[in-house]
Design an enzyme around this catalytic site. Structure first.
Site, PDB file in Angstrom:
ATOM      1  N   ASP A 162       0.018  33.453  33.580  1.00 43.60           N
ATOM      2  CA  ASP A 162       1.178  33.574  32.801  1.00 43.60           C
ATOM      3  C   ASP A 162       1.929  32.032  32.895  1.00 43.60           C
ATOM      4  OD1 ASP A 162       1.250  36.354  32.435  1.00 43.60           O
ATOM      5  OD2 ASP A 162       1.624  36.547  34.413  1.00 43.60           O
ATOM      6  N   HIS A 165      -1.463  35.995  26.176  1.00 44.37           N
ATOM      7  CA  HIS A 165      -0.325  34.826  26.151  1.00 44.37           C
ATOM      8  C   HIS A 165      -0.083  34.813  24.635  1.00 44.37           C
ATOM      9  CE1 HIS A 165      -4.496  32.939  25.460  1.00 44.37           C
ATOM     10  NE2 HIS A 165      -3.990  32.671  24.161  1.00 44.37           N
TER      11      HIS A 165
END
Length: 424
Positions: free
Chosen positions: A13, A41
């Site tokens: 992340d 993502h």
């Protein structure tokens, strides 16, 4: 062939999507090396938001051909769903520019059911998986009973192996909330639809051997690596540099750059040790201002200060040639910013550039911090390094020095595609 590899340097992340999107504009080939639809993502391209999970984000570049490599695990329904979503958003030719290695493994709905059962058995020691079945799929691969993408094409072999998997898990767990014959039926349709996408990876790379710019898109991050991460609170694949080379059969001498993506602070999803985590107002502020929720699961991310011990370890394994520091703007309103510089073990040993293998020991370390002054001004959308506040530049340069001089070449200053500083 010049190869650029983009890797997560923390627990995932970090915001790998933006730098991957930017670099893919010059790439002729973009490859996913490992993982499955557990990754996630977001890319904002021409004011359209795309969420990527199994597909390489190079698909947003019209000149880029994309490969899902041999080290991945592919949930076929998710592959088609994600591809359809991209096409609905305007990437009409995406299906003509995506291919899957015939050596990649198939992640079944069966694996997701088993994932949930295995997590339930662990009780308070849950790994905190995404529940997507990634671990059980890689377990089947390692035990040599998994099903490869190429085997889908042989109906008899495919059905025999899937029924065998189902029988094995039923013997272990009892009756499952899963209908193997129903899944076999769905794959009769998928078999026909998959034909144009499945390739021999080595032959594919020979076809593109003259590709001037090949981009490898890492999933997850080094601290989730099966060998080098905070085991057992990791994913089930090799997420570092070595894993990318292995999974894609890359020539190491052709690698021109390895880009480590690091958040300006640290986050983690799921269970496991997190020494610099802030269970206080600072962690809450990082979480809310940073909008820290997972793309794949929607889970709240745990938040803490930037960790130099972790990043030195990550650098030692992945050998970054440059860094992309992301989400600098999230720190705009802090009076002071702390950086973890050392761990102190219960016996008094001080660690600065090695990382304990023992997850239980990591839960017991005390963290030494240095405090740096905040800048208390808006950096959102800044695109020139010299336009950053002096204290923001000092923060970046401190990280560079402490990581042995690896240059922070790119700095993310906001969510938009052009919210990025590129330092020459």
């Amino acid at each position: 062939m010049g190869i650029t590899i983009v890797l997560g340097s923390q627990w995932g992340d970090e915001g790998k999507g933006k730098i991957t999107d930017m670099l893919s504009q010059q790439a002729t080939l973009c490859c996913r090396a490992a993982g499955g639809h557990n990754a996630g993502h977001t890319i904002v391209h021409e004011n359209i938001t795309y969420d990527f999970h199994i597909l390489p984000s190079g698909l947003v570049s019209p000149s880029c051909v994309n490969l899902i490599g041999a080290g991945t695990v592919v949930h076929v329904p998710s592959f088609f769903k994600e591809l359809a979503s991209l096409e609905e958003k305007g990437l009409k030719d995406a299906g003509k520019r995506i291919f899957i290695s015939d050596r990649a493994h198939v992640c079944f709905d069966l694996h997701s059911v088993v994932d949930g059962l295995e997590e339930a058995k662990l009780g308070g020691r849950k790994v905190g998986t995404t529940g997507k079945g990634i671990g059980p799929c890689y377990s089947d691969k390692a035990a040599r009973r998994g099903v490869r993408i190429g085997e889908i094409m042989d109906e008899a072999v495919f059905e025999r192996k899937l029924r065998s998997l189902h029988a094995g898990y039923t013997a272990r767990f009892g009756e499952l909330e899963y209908d193997v014959e129903e899944e076999i039926g769905r794959f009769k349709d998928y078999r026909k639809r998959l034909v144009p996408y499945v390739v021999d990876q080595l032959a594919f790379f020979k076809q593109y051997k003259d590709s001037p710019n090949t981009l490898v898109e890492g999933a997850n991050a080094l601290m989730l690596d099966l060998d080098h991460g905070t085991y057992p609170y990791v994913t089930s694949s090799s997420t570092g540099l070595g894993g990318a080379v292995q999974a894609l059969s890359l020539n190491p001498t052709s690698i021109t750059s390895v880009i480590g993506v690091v958040k300006a602070y640290t986050t983690r999803v799921g269970s496991g040790p997190f020494p610099s985590e802030q269970l206080n107002e600072y962690g809450d502020k990082l979480q809310s201002v940073g909008r820290e929720f997972g793309v794949t699961t929607g889970r709240r991310r745990r938040c803490g200060w930037f960790d130099l011990v972790l990043c030195r370890y990550s650098q030692a394994i992945n050998h970054y040639t440059a860094l992309n520091l992301t989400k600098l703007d999230i720190l705009d309103d802090f009076d002071e910013i702390k950086v973890a510089v050392a761990y102190v073990l219960p016996d008094g040993t001080r660690l600065t550039d090695t990382y304990p293998a023992d997850a239980d020991l990591l839960e017991k370390v005390k963290v030494e911090y240095v405090s740096l002054p905040g800048w208390k001004s808006n950096t959102m959308g800044v695109r020139k390094y010299e336009d950053l506040p002096a204290n923001a530049r000092a923060y970046i340069e401190y990280i560079e020095r402490e990581l042995g001089g690896v240059p922070v070449k790119w700095i993310g200053t906001g969510p938009a595609r052009d919210h990025m500083i590129c330092r020459e």
